[in-house]
Enzyme design. Structure first.
Site, PDB file in Angstrom:
ATOM      1  N   ARG A  70      -2.683   0.731   7.173  1.00  0.00           N
ATOM      2  CA  ARG A  70      -3.155  -0.990   6.022  1.00  0.00           C
ATOM      3  C   ARG A  70      -4.886  -0.914   7.285  1.00  0.00           C
ATOM      4  O   ARG A  70      -4.041  -2.368   7.271  1.00  0.00           O
ATOM      5  CB  ARG A  70      -2.750  -1.452   5.543  1.00  0.00           C
ATOM      6  CG  ARG A  70      -3.012  -2.152   3.988  1.00  0.00           C
ATOM      7  CD  ARG A  70      -2.160  -2.549   3.250  1.00  0.00           C
ATOM      8  NE  ARG A  70      -1.968  -3.949   4.175  1.00  0.00           N
ATOM      9  CZ  ARG A  70      -1.916  -5.080   3.242  1.00  0.00           C
ATOM     10  NH1 ARG A  70      -1.609  -5.483   2.655  1.00  0.00           N
ATOM     11  NH2 ARG A  70      -1.120  -5.990   3.723  1.00  0.00           N
ATOM     12  N   THR A  88      -9.815  -4.628   3.883  1.00  0.00           N
ATOM     13  CA  THR A  88     -10.718  -3.530   2.937  1.00  0.00           C
ATOM     14  C   THR A  88      -9.210  -3.347   1.761  1.00  0.00           C
ATOM     15  O   THR A  88      -9.212  -3.279   1.316  1.00  0.00           O
ATOM     16  CB  THR A  88     -11.149  -1.963   3.176  1.00  0.00           C
ATOM     17  OG1 THR A  88     -10.171  -1.637   3.603  1.00  0.00           O
ATOM     18  CG2 THR A  88     -12.356  -2.311   3.933  1.00  0.00           C
ATOM     19  N   ASP A 104      13.510  -3.369   4.899  1.00  0.00           N
ATOM     20  CA  ASP A 104      12.606  -2.687   5.503  1.00  0.00           C
ATOM     21  C   ASP A 104      13.007  -1.461   6.093  1.00  0.00           C
ATOM     22  O   ASP A 104      14.054  -1.161   6.528  1.00  0.00           O
ATOM     23  CB  ASP A 104      12.099  -3.299   6.746  1.00  0.00           C
ATOM     24  CG  ASP A 104      10.494  -2.464   7.410  1.00  0.00           C
ATOM     25  OD1 ASP A 104       9.352  -2.194   6.897  1.00  0.00           O
ATOM     26  OD2 ASP A 104      10.623  -0.793   7.650  1.00  0.00           O
ATOM     27  N   ASP A 117      12.540   0.108   9.606  1.00  0.00           N
ATOM     28  CA  ASP A 117      13.326  -1.202  10.570  1.00  0.00           C
ATOM     29  C   ASP A 117      14.927  -0.706  10.389  1.00  0.00           C
ATOM     30  O   ASP A 117      15.885  -0.540  11.687  1.00  0.00           O
ATOM     31  CB  ASP A 117      12.778  -2.326  10.253  1.00  0.00           C
ATOM     32  CG  ASP A 117      12.248  -2.711  10.688  1.00  0.00           C
ATOM     33  OD1 ASP A 117      11.515  -1.788  11.490  1.00  0.00           O
ATOM     34  OD2 ASP A 117      11.373  -4.111  10.028  1.00  0.00           O
TER      35      ASP A 117
END
Ligand code: URA
Length: 210
Positions: free
Chosen positions: A105, A109, A201, A204
């Site tokens: 990401r 933006t 996550d 993870d």
């Protein structure tokens, strides 16, 4: 034709998912369960694969027996957590072709940017199944599907373990032609973009990086 959303409510899937959600489950346990559950989800997502027949000889007589038709399907792992789903599906469909999409990401933006992209040839002739355990905001999954369409894919499915209503809505708006198969739809996203109640996550938890 699969509906836009299929929730696999099979008791084995739901039981395994509960153990995966539990924060006391070890990395090894989580990884093993993901492998098992991905096979059950793969069973659902491939339910409508085209079939033909092949002439074979059983020990008793000749027979026109059912076999899969068409080109080998393509499994596309959305890195990195997609690899956890991929391994189990390959146990079930060892001849599938495999591709990888890596996105990060952009902090300014907030848009997904491609850092790795390698997919099988002739995507336009294959069933293409994109896999990522968590459909959260849907930003990366929607972008990955867009890239696959630009590579020619026109018969796509999206397979995940958990989906948030926000991600489902995003995918439906951007790609109404791509059915989603998941083990559960959770309540919501929190302010950090995590699925609640979720399982944390996924990367993870499967790789032990936290
Ligand atoms: N990705 C994850 O791994 N977990 C979430 O809850 C959301 C996105």
């Amino acid at each position: 034709m699969l509906d836009h959303l299929t929730v696999v409510t099979h008791p084995l899937v739901q039981h395994k998912l509960t153990i995966m959600r539990d924060k006391a489950t070890s990395t090894a346990g989580f990884r093993q369960l993901l492998r098992e559950i991905s096979q059950l989800l793969a069973y659902e997502v491939t339910r409508e694969l085209p079939m033909t027949t092949r002439r074979i000889e059983t020990p008793l007589c000749p027979m026109d027996a059912p076999v899969l038709d068409g080109k080998k399907l393509a499994l596309i792992s959305i890195l990195r957590a997609g690899n956890g789903l991929l391994d189990g599906i390959l146990d079930l469909i060892p001849s599938a072709r495999v591709g990888f999409v890596g996105l990060y990401r952009d902090e300014e933006t907030l848009q997904p940017v491609k850092y790795y992209y390698k997919v099988p040839e002739a995507l336009e002739d294959r069933l293409v199944i994109a896999v990522d355990p968590m459909l959260a905001t849907g930003n990366s999954s929607v972008a990955a599907i867009e890239m696959l369409k630009q590579s020619g894919a026109n018969n796509l499915r999206f397979l995940c373990l958990l989906a948030a209503p926000e991600g489902i809505a995003h995918m439906k708006a951007a790609h109404p032609d791509v059915p989603i198969v998941t083990a559960a739809v959770d309540e919501r996203l929190n302010e950090h973009g995590y699925i609640v109640p979720g399982l944390g996550d996924a990367g993870d938890r499967m790789f032990g990086t936290k």
